[in-house]
Write a protein that holds these residues in place. Structure first.
Motif, short mmCIF file in Angstrom:
data_model
loop_
_atom_site.label_atom_id
_atom_site.label_comp_id
_atom_site.label_asym_id
_atom_site.label_seq_id
_atom_site.Cartn_x
_atom_site.Cartn_y
_atom_site.Cartn_z
N GLY A 1 0.85 -1.20 0.00
CA GLY A 1 0.00 0.00 0.00
C GLY A 1 0.88 1.24 0.00
O GLY A 1 1.56 1.50 1.00
N VAL A 2 0.90 1.95 -1.12
CA VAL A 2 1.80 3.10 -1.21
C VAL A 2 1.46 4.17 -0.17
O VAL A 2 2.32 4.94 0.23
N ASP A 3 0.21 4.19 0.28
CA ASP A 3 -0.18 5.16 1.29
C ASP A 3 0.45 4.85 2.65
O ASP A 3 0.47 5.70 3.55
N LEU A 4 0.99 3.62 2.80
CA LEU A 4 1.61 3.23 4.07
C LEU A 4 3.13 3.39 4.04
O LEU A 4 3.80 3.11 5.04
N CYS A 5 3.68 3.80 2.90
CA CYS A 5 5.14 3.82 2.72
C CYS A 5 5.68 5.25 2.67
O CYS A 5 5.03 6.13 2.10
N ASP A 6 6.88 5.45 3.22
CA ASP A 6 7.49 6.78 3.13
C ASP A 6 8.46 6.84 1.95
O ASP A 6 8.59 5.88 1.17
#
Length: 456
Positions: free
Chosen positions: A190-195
């Motif tokens: 999930g790209v929304d969970l990655c920095d």
């Protein structure tokens, strides 16, 4: 008997691009749909689009998903049958699918095998191969049955089957690039969970997951572990989180720790040795992504390479890179001897390192044609007789002698680095005892601080 597989794992609604480099399969699905939906599908149309097709794919588990996806897009039924049932249907002229049109997936088996001698071929397989082309020709165009098998190469099929009227169409699916595999993994997390440390470096992510979690099954498990960590700690994930899972896997444990100070110090010196040689022998290019003395069920401590460093050499590794890798492997044993004395090294602690170093040394000598002293005395020193099969007794003796010399040379070179930087080695070991684990950035800061102290 039909093959069993998990329908829930086949997400046929995903776009074609999610499956990799498969545009030709997308076009094929459109062809299939157009033919079976025409008012009067012809034998010629089915023959041209392929009555029996092979998908060559580097991932043996992927073709089943691809055939299912093609059937979904072509609005055809999807059926998987066993190799034995395929043979029976051909020999006895049976229709294997109750509903049509259908894409029928058949795994390889006795029917597709190579036989060295004609006399080795079972009678029922001879009959199957004699009957296959006629069987395919006789299928009514209105039924719309297409057989599909898979493997990593078209050559998996015996030449009897690679013929017009048999398996005469093949699709070669290229593997994803390292960067594409990294992107696929980040999408699964999930790209929304990655920095940014993850999102800005998909190739580095790809290198890590390919090296540490080779199968897609394992990668999916780790992506779920990453999601759980993000949820549990209410934060975005970073590259260090992924490195943690590469070191310890997806299992959850308390990591019981060594409490004996003497043993803990020896482990710290061992791991510090790996780290110091990795950094200094690469001129600060190979700064480990992790160095720690946190134990697991399989080790008391661990130092990784820099995954960015490994990525920079992927596909074009040089001789000096291999020598560096072996020096780093040997550096744990060397560090213990330098800091504690030769008789105080751990008896078992370096075994896995030595197994890996020995394997690489054997490759250097036997597979790639380098001598133990290549580049040191005479750059053209010859050892060009590489082994392509079981070595003879004399070849084995030569390989063993050269490998021992090579390992001795690289041990001495790692020792020179650590003797010259013994204060740095011991300071890093003390820091590991204190902190237990260091990230790449923490290692870089520690090296800079310790070297500045040495200079002053």
């Amino acid at each position: 008997m039909q093959l069993k597989f998990d329908q829930d794992s086949l997400n046929v609604t995903m776009p074609w691009c999610a499956y990799g480099h498969v545009s030709m399969l997308e076009k094929w699905a459109h062809e299939l749909k157009a033919i079976h939906q025409s008012e009067d599908p012809s034998f010629k149309a089915w023959r041209l689009t392929g009555r029996a097709v092979m998908i060559a794919h580097p991932d043996k588990n992927k073709p089943l998903e691809l055939v299912s996806k093609a059937a979904y897009e072509a609005e055809m039924n999807f059926v998987a049958i066993s190799a034995e049932k395929f043979v029976d249907c051909v020999i006895n002229n049976k229709v294997p699918a109750k509903k049509s049109p259908a894409l029928i997936y058949v795994p390889q088996g006795e029917w597709s095998a190579h036989y060295e001698k004609p006399t080795d071929k079972p009678e029922h397989i001879k009959k199957f191969r004699r009957s296959l082309q006629t069987y395919l020709e006789d299928i009514s165009p209105k039924l719309g049955l297409v057989f599909v098998t898979s493997g990593d190469s078209y050559d998996n099929l015996d030449s009897d089957l690679r013929a017009v009227g048999a398996f005469d169409r093949r699709f070669n699916v290229s593997d994803l690039t390292i960067e594409e595999k990294g992107t696929r993994f980040l999408n699964a997390v999930g790209v929304d969970l990655c920095d940014k440390t993850l999102l800005d470096h998909p190739a580095k992510v790809g290198k890590l997951i390919v090296d540490e979690f080779g199968s897609l099954r394992r990668q999916r498990l780790i992506s779920l572990s990453m999601q759980r960590r993000a949820h549990r700690e209410s934060r975005n994930l970073n590259f260090d989180d992924l490195v943690y899972f590469s070191v310890f896997g997806g299992g959850e444990t308390d990591h019981p720790q060594e409490t004996n100070p003497e043993v803990l110090k020896r482990i710290a010196i061992h791991e510090a040795g790996h780290a110091v040689v990795a950094v200094l022998d690469s001129d600060f290019m190979n700064i480990p992504d992790y160095a720690g003395i946190v134990s697991s069920t399989s080790f008391g401590g661990l130092v990784t390479d820099s995954f960015a460093f490994n990525l920079s050499h992927a596909g074009h590794i040089k001789f000096k890179d291999v020598l560096h890798r072996i020096r780093v492997m040997l550096a744990g044993r060397v560090a213990e001897a330098v800091a504690l004395g030769p008789e105080n090294v751990s008896f078992c602690g370096a075994r896995s390192d030595l197994v890996q170093a020995s394997a690489w040394a054997k490759d250097v000598v036997s597979r790639y044609g380098f001598g133990y002293n290549y580049g040191k005395v005479n750059p053209k020193a010859l050892n060009l007789l590489v082994i392509d099969e079981t070595p003879t007794a004399s070849e084995s003796a030569f390989i063993e002698k050269e490998c021992r010399r090579l390992l001795n040379r690289l041990y001495n070179e790692a020792e020179s680095i650590l003797v010259a930087n013994k204060v740095l080695l011991e300071s890093l070991a003390d820091l590991l005892v204190q902190r237990k684990a260091l990230t790449q950035q923490e290692l870089l800061s520690a090296f800079a601080s310790m070297r500045a102290t040495q200079i002053n």
